[in-house]
Enzyme design. Structure first.
Site, short mmCIF file in Angstrom:
data_model
loop_
_atom_site.label_atom_id
_atom_site.label_comp_id
_atom_site.label_asym_id
_atom_site.label_seq_id
_atom_site.Cartn_x
_atom_site.Cartn_y
_atom_site.Cartn_z
N ILE A 72 2.07 -10.44 18.32
CA ILE A 72 3.08 -10.90 17.37
C ILE A 72 4.48 -10.57 17.86
O ILE A 72 5.43 -11.35 17.67
CB ILE A 72 2.82 -10.34 15.96
CG1 ILE A 72 3.79 -10.98 14.97
CG2 ILE A 72 2.93 -8.81 15.94
CD1 ILE A 72 3.39 -10.81 13.54
N HIS B 266 0.81 -1.22 0.00
CA HIS B 266 0.00 0.00 0.00
C HIS B 266 0.84 1.27 0.00
O HIS B 266 0.35 2.35 0.32
CB HIS B 266 -0.95 -0.01 1.20
CG HIS B 266 -1.94 -1.14 1.15
ND1 HIS B 266 -2.44 -1.78 2.26
CD2 HIS B 266 -2.52 -1.76 0.09
CE1 HIS B 266 -3.27 -2.73 1.90
NE2 HIS B 266 -3.34 -2.74 0.59
#
Length: 243
Positions: A230, A120
């Site tokens: 994470i 993106h």
């Protein structure tokens, strides 16, 4: 064998790991997630965020676009978290071949990663639409009203807005990396943003690992799913010696 031990064994046995990450990687560096309960999409603005971050809004309401962009899209003080750092270390050890990211903050590069496919775009790349001169993110942040190049052209962030297509060279590189991977780690993404999320379908190996705080549509297809932060999960990983 625990899931953490299984994850470690997969990494030890792999030589071409690819990491595919989403907003959950950045939130641990203090960058808000668009789609979380407290995220950008659930705050009130004069227009919906999807509209304000669209190509047509950029063209028709350029000043409002930049007011919103400077206020809500630039987090230039953010620092890499343990997830970014561990991935950079895996690359330096010759185990990770690429990072494919939906994020636009540049934190993977700031942590030291070299091969990063930014699906993106990036807030750190900005260009004049007339003469194509490049500007950094700080220039955009310090600008007022509409950022204008010395040639008089409007400076546009090199990020993919709604209604815009993904960069085909970036897609090609990401797909090739995923196809060649012997392990694919998918982390910090609900896999709900397309076409980006569809890229993981190009992986055909047997070491698909999903790391996320919530379930995803791909959980059933994964060889291993790890629920949680994470950064905390990757921080436990031991980096194999460079061969």
């Amino acid at each position: 064998m625990t899931d953490t031990e299984k994850f470690q064994r997969m990494i030890d046995e792999s030589r071409r790991i690819v990491f595919f990450g989403g907003a959950g990687v950045s939130t641990e560096s203090g960058i808000p997630d668009f789609r979380s309960v407290d995220g950008l999409y659930n705050q009130h603005y004069s227009y919906p965020p999807e509209v304000m971050l669209s190509h047509s809004f950029y063209r028709s309401h350029t000043k409002e676009f930049f007011d919103f962009y400077r206020n809500k899209m630039l987090y230039l003080e953010a620092e890499p978290n343990p997830a970014h750092k561990k991935l950079a270390q895996l690359e330096q050890a010759g185990r990770l071949s690429a990072v494919v990211t939906q994020n636009i903050d540049g934190l993977h590069q700031k942590a030291g990663s070299k091969t990063v496919y930014e699906l993106h775009g990036s807030v750190h790349r900005n260009y004049c639409q007339r003469c194509h001169k490049r500007y950094d993110a700080e220039f955009i942040r310090q600008s007022t009203e509409i950022p204008i190049c010395e040639c008089g052209g409007v400076i546009k962030p090199d990020v993919v807005l709604y209604e815009e297509g993904l960069n085909q060279d970036t897609i090609y590189g990401a797909v090739k990396a995923i196809q060649n991977a012997d392990m694919l780690i998918v982390g910090g993404t609900s896999l709900s943003v397309y076409p980006a999320a569809g890229l993981i379908d190009y992986y055909s190996g047997n070491r698909l690992v999903l790391i996320n705080k919530t379930t995803t549509p791909m959980d059933a297809k994964a060889d291993l799913t790890l629920k949680g932060s994470i950064g905390e999960i990757l921080e436990k990983i031991r980096i194999p010696e460079k061969e």
